[in-house]
Design a protein around this motif. Structure first.
Motif, PDB file in Angstrom:
ATOM      1  N   ALA A 112       0.828  -1.209   0.000  1.00 16.79           N
ATOM      2  CA  ALA A 112       0.000   0.000   0.000  1.00 16.79           C
ATOM      3  C   ALA A 112       0.860   1.256   0.000  1.00 16.79           C
ATOM      4  N   ALA A 113       2.078   1.165   0.575  1.00 19.85           N
ATOM      5  CA  ALA A 113       2.966   2.321   0.666  1.00 19.85           C
ATOM      6  C   ALA A 113       3.909   2.434  -0.528  1.00 19.85           C
ATOM      7  N   GLY A 114       3.671   1.679  -1.591  1.00 20.62           N
ATOM      8  CA  GLY A 114       4.404   1.877  -2.831  1.00 20.62           C
ATOM      9  C   GLY A 114       5.753   1.212  -2.911  1.00 20.62           C
ATOM     10  N   VAL A 115       5.930   0.066  -2.221  1.00 22.27           N
ATOM     11  CA  VAL A 115       7.227  -0.602  -2.285  1.00 22.27           C
ATOM     12  C   VAL A 115       7.572  -1.031  -3.709  1.00 22.27           C
ATOM     13  N   GLN A 116       6.577  -1.148  -4.571  1.00 18.39           N
ATOM     14  CA  GLN A 116       6.854  -1.500  -5.963  1.00 18.39           C
ATOM     15  C   GLN A 116       7.707  -0.445  -6.657  1.00 18.39           C
ATOM     16  N   HIS A 117       7.731   0.798  -6.116  1.00 17.39           N
ATOM     17  CA  HIS A 117       8.543   1.867  -6.693  1.00 17.39           C
ATOM     18  C   HIS A 117       9.942   1.916  -6.082  1.00 17.39           C
ATOM     19  N   ALA A 118      10.180   1.120  -5.049  1.00 18.84           N
ATOM     20  CA  ALA A 118      11.450   1.135  -4.325  1.00 18.84           C
ATOM     21  C   ALA A 118      12.227  -0.137  -4.599  1.00 18.84           C
ATOM     22  N   ARG A 119      13.466  -0.169  -4.140  1.00 18.52           N
ATOM     23  CA  ARG A 119      14.246  -1.398  -4.227  1.00 18.52           C
ATOM     24  C   ARG A 119      13.701  -2.450  -3.262  1.00 18.52           C
ATOM     25  N   GLY A 120      13.216  -1.996  -2.092  1.00 19.97           N
ATOM     26  CA  GLY A 120      12.697  -2.945  -1.126  1.00 19.97           C
ATOM     27  C   GLY A 120      12.434  -2.303   0.211  1.00 19.97           C
ATOM     28  N   PHE A 121      12.862  -2.953   1.297  1.00 15.05           N
ATOM     29  CA  PHE A 121      12.519  -2.477   2.635  1.00 15.05           C
ATOM     30  C   PHE A 121      13.687  -2.740   3.588  1.00 15.05           C
ATOM     31  N   ALA A 122      13.680  -2.030   4.715  1.00  9.68           N
ATOM     32  CA  ALA A 122      14.715  -2.154   5.738  1.00  9.68           C
ATOM     33  C   ALA A 122      14.117  -2.776   6.987  1.00  9.68           C
ATOM     34  N   VAL A 123      14.841  -3.704   7.588  1.00  8.11           N
ATOM     35  CA  VAL A 123      14.395  -4.326   8.829  1.00  8.11           C
ATOM     36  C   VAL A 123      15.422  -4.069   9.930  1.00  8.11           C
ATOM     37  N   ASN A 124      14.909  -4.093  11.167  1.00  6.15           N
ATOM     38  CA  ASN A 124      15.741  -3.998  12.374  1.00  6.15           C
ATOM     39  C   ASN A 124      16.315  -2.616  12.607  1.00  6.15           C
ATOM     40  N   VAL A 125      15.765  -1.573  11.969  1.00  7.51           N
ATOM     41  CA  VAL A 125      16.317  -0.232  12.166  1.00  7.51           C
ATOM     42  C   VAL A 125      16.191   0.155  13.644  1.00  7.51           C
ATOM     43  N   ALA A 126      17.325   0.532  14.232  1.00  7.63           N
ATOM     44  CA  ALA A 126      17.412   0.921  15.641  1.00  7.63           C
ATOM     45  C   ALA A 126      17.045  -0.220  16.578  1.00  7.63           C
ATOM     46  N   ASN A 127      17.127  -1.472  16.093  1.00  8.53           N
ATOM     47  CA  ASN A 127      16.804  -2.603  16.938  1.00  8.53           C
ATOM     48  C   ASN A 127      18.007  -3.532  17.049  1.00  8.53           C
ATOM     49  N   PHE A 128      17.803  -4.726  17.626  1.00  7.51           N
ATOM     50  CA  PHE A 128      18.924  -5.526  18.085  1.00  7.51           C
ATOM     51  C   PHE A 128      18.872  -6.988  17.655  1.00  7.51           C
ATOM     52  N   ASP A 129      17.901  -7.371  16.827  1.00 12.43           N
ATOM     53  CA  ASP A 129      17.781  -8.771  16.429  1.00 12.43           C
ATOM     54  C   ASP A 129      19.007  -9.237  15.660  1.00 12.43           C
ATOM     55  N   ALA A 130      19.402 -10.483  15.874  1.00 17.63           N
ATOM     56  CA  ALA A 130      20.545 -11.065  15.184  1.00 17.63           C
ATOM     57  C   ALA A 130      20.275 -11.164  13.682  1.00 17.63           C
ATOM     58  N   ILE A 131      21.345 -11.278  12.893  1.00 16.36           N
ATOM     59  CA  ILE A 131      21.226 -11.260  11.437  1.00 16.36           C
ATOM     60  C   ILE A 131      20.335 -12.389  10.936  1.00 16.36           C
ATOM     61  N   ASP A 132      20.502 -13.607  11.476  1.00 15.16           N
ATOM     62  CA  ASP A 132      19.697 -14.714  10.975  1.00 15.16           C
ATOM     63  C   ASP A 132      18.213 -14.499  11.247  1.00 15.16           C
TER      64      ASP A 132
END
Length: 439
Positions: A317-337
């Motif tokens: 709904a927010a137009g990710v089709q116009h972007a490369r993709g999305f970012a996860v874990n911003v300012a958070n601490f979850d492990a890479i896996d």
């Protein structure tokens, strides 16, 4: 010709079927993508290596810059020859890398480093395997990456940590913070009060480096939390995005767009506010995604916040089709896996919704110890103890485009946790040292 640091290959794992690739004459070669890579089959009519081939075009290479080609391959019969070539995609077909190797029936990873001898804004990678016999070559994890420091990420020489270091060179923590944090490239965050975006992009372009920037000015930012603020109206926000797009123009940049904005949708007061924020995110994604050298990543939350099905719906709904993709874990601490598993779940849901080929990045600035405390409980998001610096900004793993320092280490989450009385966004040598030591 601008620098492009990172993986130049589109869909190198063939998770998005054959998107981004081409194959030769169908009389000589056929392709299949069973979900575990590419299976390319040469016919008996392919008498020469170059008769049966697959490849990818429009790869920007710069003269004098160093690159690394890596891929995993096997063949249906031992002794199969495979030619890997990078070079000019039209006559006279000049190559800057040309390697012929022998494949076995087990997956083998191959790595070749080379220096481009010419500027190739439309370079080509091809794999050639005509054998005068029917043979299937399996390929996966194809990557073509810039490998020199000169093609790396831009280091913010005016980060909060760098400014603290300049003011406190004799502090006993200074050398540790300089080595561990100040010298590392990460994102600079731009808000309504930032006026130097154009200068920052210009400096990065002049250095031949790729800047990482975070745009953080959505209406109702942080929903009244520790980082409250943002544009006063939708009109003001759209004007601000237009100005940001003009400042970046045709220079390379990675843009992290409005952390928490989509993950916090459910906390907004009503449906009208949610619709407005979604529309503003879509406006930004489209305006910035249209820039020729900019890659944009929308807010994708984190693994313990929003379910992948819901986050995928919000991203669409927010137009990710116009972007490369999305970012996860911003300012958070979850492990890479944990982050990559969550992100791949989102991409699978996006595919189900008809949005394919989206990538993701992971914020690794503070996830070196993951997000679990000594008792196995998930830590609070706001300046928790026991965290550690994560992998510095680099090419991604496990499906990620990049691992990035987005929330700069040492910058406070707010007056909370072990950062009492340290406002959000303020650098603290106390917080920085605890991250370098993992305490």
């Amino acid at each position: 010709m601008p620098a492009r640091y990172g993986d130049l290959i589109t869909n190198g794992s063939f998770r998005d079927a054959f998107t981004g690739w081409w194959s030769g004459d169908s009389a000589y070669v056929s392709v299949a993508t069973p979900g575990t890579g590419l299976e390319a089959t040469a016919t008996t009519d392919a008498a020469n290596l170059s008769d049966a081939l697959v490849g990818q075009d429009n790869l920007p290479l710069r003269s004098g810059c160093h690159y690394t080609l890596t891929f995993t391959a096997r063949a249906s019969q031992p002794g199969t020859r495979l030619r890997a070539a990078v070079g000019l995609g039209v006559e006279p077909w000049t190559t800057t890398l040309d390697k012929t190797l022998t494949l076995g029936t087990a997956d083998t990873c191959f790595t070749f480093a080379f220096t481009s001898g010419q500027d190739l804004p439309g370079g080509q990678l091809s794999f050639q395997f005509g054998q005068s016999t029917t043979v299937t070559v399996s390929l996966t994890e194809v990557r073509l990456t810039c490998s020199t420091a000169a093609e790396g990420f831009y280091t913010d020489l005016a980060s909060n940590a760098a400014q603290w270091l300049a003011a406190h060179p004799d502090d006993p923590r200074a050398k540790k913070i300089e080595k561990s944090i100040v010298r590392r490239p990460g994102a600079r965050w731009f808000t309504a009060t930032s006026t130097d975006l154009a200068a920052y992009i210009t400096a990065a372009a002049a250095a031949g480096h790729l800047p990482i920037i975070t745009l953080y000015n959505i209406v109702g930012r942080d929903n009244g939390g520790q980082s409250t603020g943002g544009a006063p109206t939708a009109e003001a926000y759209r004007a601000w995005i237009d100005a940001a797009a003009a400042a970046i123009a045709d220079r390379p940049a990675i843009v992290i767009l409005e952390p928490d904005s989509l993950a916090q949708l459910g906390d907004l007061a009503d449906e009208a506010a949610r619709a407005e924020r979604t529309a503003l995110a879509a406006y930004a994604a489209q305006a910035l995604g249209a820039l020729p050298e900019t890659v944009v990543y929308l807010d994708g939350g984190n693994a313990t916040w929003i379910r992948p099905t819901e986050m995928a719906a919000r991203l669409k709904a927010a137009g990710v089709q116009h972007a490369r993709g999305f970012a996860v874990n911003v300012a958070n601490f979850d492990a890479i896996d944990v982050c990559c598993t969550y992100a791949r779940q989102i991409t699978a849901e996006l595919t189900r919704l008809g949005v394919t080929g989206k990538g993701f990045v992971v914020d690794t600035a503070r996830n070196g110890n993951g997000a679990m405390d000594a008792a196995g409980q998930h830590v609070d998001w706001c300046n928790p103890a026991g965290r550690r610096l994560g992998v510095p900004s680099s090419i991604g793993v496990a499906g990620a485009d990049y691992l990035l320092w987005i929330k700069y280490p040492g910058d406070s989450d707010g007056s909370c946790g072990i950062g009492q009385d340290i406002p959000a966004g303020t650098f603290s040598p106390y917080l920085a040292e605890r991250l370098t030591d993992g305490i």
